[in-house]
Design a protein around this motif. Sequence first.
Motif: not given
Lengths: 651, 651
Positions: A463-468, A507-513, A518-519
């Motif tokens: 989960s940290n890897r995903f987050d980071g 928009r891209l930033v928002n999608m990534l957020i 999901l974390r």
Amino acid sequence: GTEADNDLYINQAIVFIEDAIQYRSINHRVDSRSLWLYRWYYSRTCQWILSLTITIILALAFFEKPSSLTVTSDVRYRHPAWNPPCGLTESIELLCFLVFIIDVSVKSYLIGWEEFWKNKWLMAYILTLIVSLTDWVVSLSFFCTEVVRVRRILRPFFLLQNSSMMKKTLKSINSTLPEMASVVLLLAVHLSLFTMFAMLLFARTKDGQQDKEWVGYFRNLPDSLTSLLVLLTTANNPDVMIPAYSKNRAYSIFFILFTVLGNLFLMNLLTAIIYNQFRGYLLKSVQSSLFRRRLGIRAAFEVLSSLREAPANAQQSYVSTGALIRVLQKAEMDSRCKQAIMRSLKMCSCDQLSAAQFQKLFEELDKDAIKQHPPSPEYQSHFMQKIQFAFGHPYFGYLGNIVALANIISICVVLVMDADKQPSERDDFFLGAINCFFILYYLLEMLLKILAMGLKRYLSYPSNRFDGLLTVILLILEIATFAAYGIPHPGWRPEFMGLLSLWDMVRLVNMLIVFRFLRIIPNMKFMALVVTTLLDLVKNLRAFAGILVVVFYAFAITGIMLFKGAVVPLGNIRLFFVADHLLHEENSRTVFQGKMWFHVWLSLDTSRLRLFTVYLLSVNLICRWAKIYFVAWWLISSVIWVNLFVALLLE
Amino acid sequence: GTEADNDLYINQAIVFIEDAIQYRSINHRVDSRSLWLYRWYYSRTCQWILSLTITIILALAFFEKPSSLTVTSDVRYRHPAWNPPCGLTESIELLCFLVFIIDVSVKSYLIGWEEFWKNKWLMAYILTLIVSLTDWVVSLSFFCTEVVRVRRILRPFFLLQNSSMMKKTLKSINSTLPEMASVVLLLAVHLSLFTMFAMLLFARTKDGQQDKEWVGYFRNLPDSLTSLLVLLTTANNPDVMIPAYSKNRAYSIFFILFTVLGNLFLMNLLTAIIYNQFRGYLLKSVQSSLFRRRLGIRAAFEVLSSLREAPANAQQSYVSTGALIRVLQKAEMDSRCKQAIMRSLKMCSCDQLSAAQFQKLFEELDKDAIKQHPPSPEYQSHFMQKIQFAFGHPYFGYLGNIVALANIISICVVLVMDADKQPSERDDFFLGAINCFFILYYLLEMLLKILAMGLKRYLSYPSNRFDGLLTVILLILEIATFAAYGIPHPGWRPEFMGLLSLWDMVRLVNMLIVFRFLRIIPNMKFMALVVTTLLDLVKNLRAFAGILVVVFYAFAITGIMLFKGAVVPLGNIRLFFVADHLLHEENSRTVFQGKMWFHVWLSLDTSRLRLFTVYLLSVNLICRWAKIYFVAWWLISSVIWVNLFVALLLE
């Protein structure tokens, strides 16, 4: 000489151990040269090349001639698809065939002649290759203008024969066929009896006003049969009964009876039968894999025990520890397992191993690795220890989740407010500013966590890897935005610059957020349970998925071949999907070709096959064979669908 | 006195035995007067009156004011529905309420005060009655012009509380709710995350041509949510992705991901959870029923053992055979069981029975009746014996099946040939002649079989009863046809005469012949198996079906109340179901009222709720609440659907 014999025995033991690890059969040649070939054939490189070849030959369909792989599917806007010159795809194909020929020869040689004649899969493999090569020669001699390419439909076979799991699953499916056939027969009887009833019930009357039902759905036998078959898929459910229902409400009894009997009972009966058949399937497959492993280990033991120069007592055979260590050093296996086995060998500190001890040593293979996270760094300073306690605490993670939720909500609010605004009216300042703030928080969170846990421990949690990773990408995007468009300020709405417009960046930033949100999954107990269950399931369903791909591919290719340039535009506005799609593509007579992939996907996906009607009705105008094609596809896809579903239930 | 005591004990034993037979609880008052009341309350007449009352009160909705039960559903042709005068349905209702009040008082009295306070169902029953009566008074004081009738939604409760099976099933469903709620929550999270993604992905662009997707489906938050929710039901499956897919094929990944996660995984997870919950449900319910029976028999034994004037040994209690015979003579039970118990009592020829012997006697109750067919008549004549052998042989039955099949095929051929003909061109001679021939054969078959088997043995087989009844009806119809229209001859096409036209007569005969063809079912092994399985299943599913009716009724009534005169015609031709139905009913503002029943049926029946979209989209224009109503209906109906389905899998 004895030395050479000993070497052979050692090599045999190595191969048997490797067979055991990979759950392979030990049923192959064991002379020195064959063993070398066997190890080479099952080496990672060779298997990887084989998989790559299968992928390439399957992917060829996307580039070959009757395909139309373009960005847009709208014929008005799209560029003509790239048309490879004759001989390009064909030479790639030939290379693939060469790999397959090598594959089949090595496999046949290794298995030995006696086994070869019993192995139907290998025979089919050779036959497929011969047919494909013949077809390839025909193709080239016509300069790629031949009408039918048989070898394309055969391609998924290469995928099928390369996976033992898929072969096993196919065997299971095969044994269910007789029972399924009975239910399908029952369905056919049900359908034909009701068709006769319907034709008698909705016969043509003298009053032209009154027989709408007859005109629309029951004009003749094929029409009636189609109407009721489609009703079985519930695709035309209300429509088909509306004219009769308008005349007299009692007519609905007929349709209700038909649907309840057909859909509720007979269709579910099919599911129940398949369920019963596959009940012990997963368990049985695990058991047979374990049996193969035991067999491989036992074979290694037998081989090593005959290695001993002086058999002390003939009753019980033993294996010397030294020989086993030599084997272990040379065998390819997971380093963790290897170390564990070595360790227990040393702990046992005995010179000889009995069969039971030998088996017990290798039980390590069946165990899952228990992951140990590296320890946190130990700080000397009292202040640092306090920081470590604060930011290593789960509550800090929860705080992060709450902040992420707040970010999502703020994006949602902005989206709702901006939904109806023209792009020119939109002010990106607010969103830019809050996103900037939140991303800074995420960065801070990541750094503090690394400080508290140490980099190694931090990275050991998925989960940290995903987050980071997402935080770093967000940071890069944000910095790029600032570099290109400056710091956000009210009325921050600059024109297009560089690769992406500011709006696209935001928009891209928002999608990534949103994605980063999901974390929270591992934090919610039930969700985490569901997700791990699903992941396990996906692992078990790989064989099914493979078969699905095979069927899918074969049907798509057949569809492309059947309907090449066969669709003519229809005037029926009611079928608005067809209308939307076919009417404005009037000048394109090849609409089915490129979209076949997509269409077959769609018809699979709706599961109850709503599209099925549309196709049946539109294709009906073209040829009767198409109807049979779609009925077959419906039956097969629904059966496989149900299988997947039932395997899920087994959990 | 002892005599009175003895009588009481005997009566108690009778009631306990009857409780055991009916699987009832023995938890009720046992004094002399209560026992009489109890037997009266559970007598066949009383229970029949109660069921009739429930049926009547449920059926009232079809005749009450906002209903429109007419033959045709088409407003252009239909007569105005019969409108009962104020007070008619209300007085019937009052009568029903009176029956219910008696029912609840008797039940409460019999169960005793202590148990009464613990019994939530009885409390709810009383509460429902109070609310209903209050509502009734309000209704009458407004002269039936009140806006809302709460008591109508409460009516299905009367059905629910009267069946112990349904109450048990409801309890099971109730215990599954928390887990189901988790999955629904997961679905909600899935939906909202994907909605945000969609809104970011399909945002409004500067080029008006490019944002068809935004215009059509993702204009604002409620629109996006609705689009994706409907996609979850696969109702708008291809349409919703077509604009985006036209722009760029890669957009389909979003929709495919959404469908696979939502439909394939989460929806099936719901099924799996319910499946796990109901796994042992049927078994447990059978066990608890058997336990009640054992308890009733044991209670009867205890009561009868305290009857013995001189307890010989206090250690073990005994029951005298004479007392048991007295009890058996008075108890109401299946005569076959009674005889069997009497017979084994005589065979035992002992004077006293221990508890074990007593229980063993009553095991006869658990056995199914093994049906013995009466013997065939024994003929003296050698010729008659030969005839008996020939026509009693199974091959004669097979011949009959083949003839029936030939008849079906001939009807089918005529239907196919006549399908497109005008009614005036049609020649009924051929069909009339062959049907006449076939019916004569059927008559002959029936008579020969009766001759061979004897009337009693013939009638003891259900398939023969079915066969014979249809043959007799066909014969009567045929004779009536000949009487009205004469003997068939070429060009046999007389005009309309009497009750039915010749054409209708012929059609009716043909339908009956098709129906008669079902006699082949017991002859085909697999079909017979399937049919018996289905019949067993239907028995087990009665409780589920009852709950389905309850939910169905409540939703239909709510729907009628909510959408009373709320639908305005729509101009959207694409939704052709709505168009067909609403556009030409422009002057009717009450289209939803009468059709609600049908509509709710439809939306249940399609299971994936294709209609759901249409409703959502059409109703969306009217009010937001309707959306919530339909989403709730979708969730509940699909859950119940899945339950039915899963219970089937348990077989």
